[in-house]
Design an enzyme around this catalytic site. Sequence first.
Site, PDB file in Angstrom:
ATOM      1  N   HIS A 158     -52.052  10.850   3.569  1.00 17.98           N
ATOM      2  CA  HIS A 158     -51.378  10.480   4.821  1.00 17.98           C
ATOM      3  C   HIS A 158     -51.930  11.335   5.971  1.00 17.98           C
ATOM      4  CE1 HIS A 158     -47.596   9.255   7.089  1.00 17.98           C
ATOM      5  NE2 HIS A 158     -48.080  10.243   7.834  1.00 17.98           N
ATOM      6  N   GLU A 159     -52.065  12.634   5.733  1.00 22.43           N
ATOM      7  CA  GLU A 159     -52.563  13.542   6.787  1.00 22.43           C
ATOM      8  C   GLU A 159     -54.059  13.335   7.027  1.00 22.43           C
ATOM      9  OE1 GLU A 159     -50.319  14.761   8.495  1.00 22.43           O
ATOM     10  OE2 GLU A 159     -48.662  14.679   7.075  1.00 22.43           O
TER      11      GLU A 159
HETATM   12 ZN    ZN Z   1     -47.888  10.918   9.815  1.00 21.94          ZN
END
Ligand code: ZN
Length: 187
Positions: A158-159
């Site tokens: 996600h990051e």
């Molecule tokens: Zn995010």
Amino acid sequence: MEVKRKKVHIVQLPQKVLREKSKDVPWPLIQEDIELAEQMIDHIDYSQEENQTMYRPGVGVAAVQYGILKNMFYVNVNEGKDKIIFRDVIINPKVIAFSEEKLALHHGEGCLSVKESWPNQEGFVKRRKTIKVEGYSYFEKKKKIWTVSGYVAIVFQHELDHLQGKLFIDHIDNKKPWFKEKNLITI
Ligand SMILES: [Zn+2]
């Protein structure tokens, strides 16, 4: 002792900076990047405090979410203060390997930069089950390789997406958001 806390501004959709690619930073870190790392740590750690109302709770943040296009993100996944699963700021990360196996959170993902009222953010976000990432560790002050799996691997991906200008909503099949392929593991 009362801690005076300056509230950080979190960039949210539809702000376009979230769609831009971040750039590597010099290593060793210069002072302004050290301050950025400290801000990410303070923000996310504080967001996890019980009874705080300043921030939406989070387990990670990327620099671009403050409008700063630098390849840095912080992850703090824990099961209480004494049981840290993963906690570090990763600088200039590169994915060097990943598994074929995929997994998704059974309730989908969320993002500090995507308001809860934003449409079409519910559905499976398919991620690699295991990834191997090379980068610099803020806490250990050296180059490292991490192999992460399961929930931490999801948070990492996600990051990592943020650093590429991508968001979790890009991965959702809006026609069949909760369609579960038989090889998809959900956690
Ligand atoms: Zn995010």
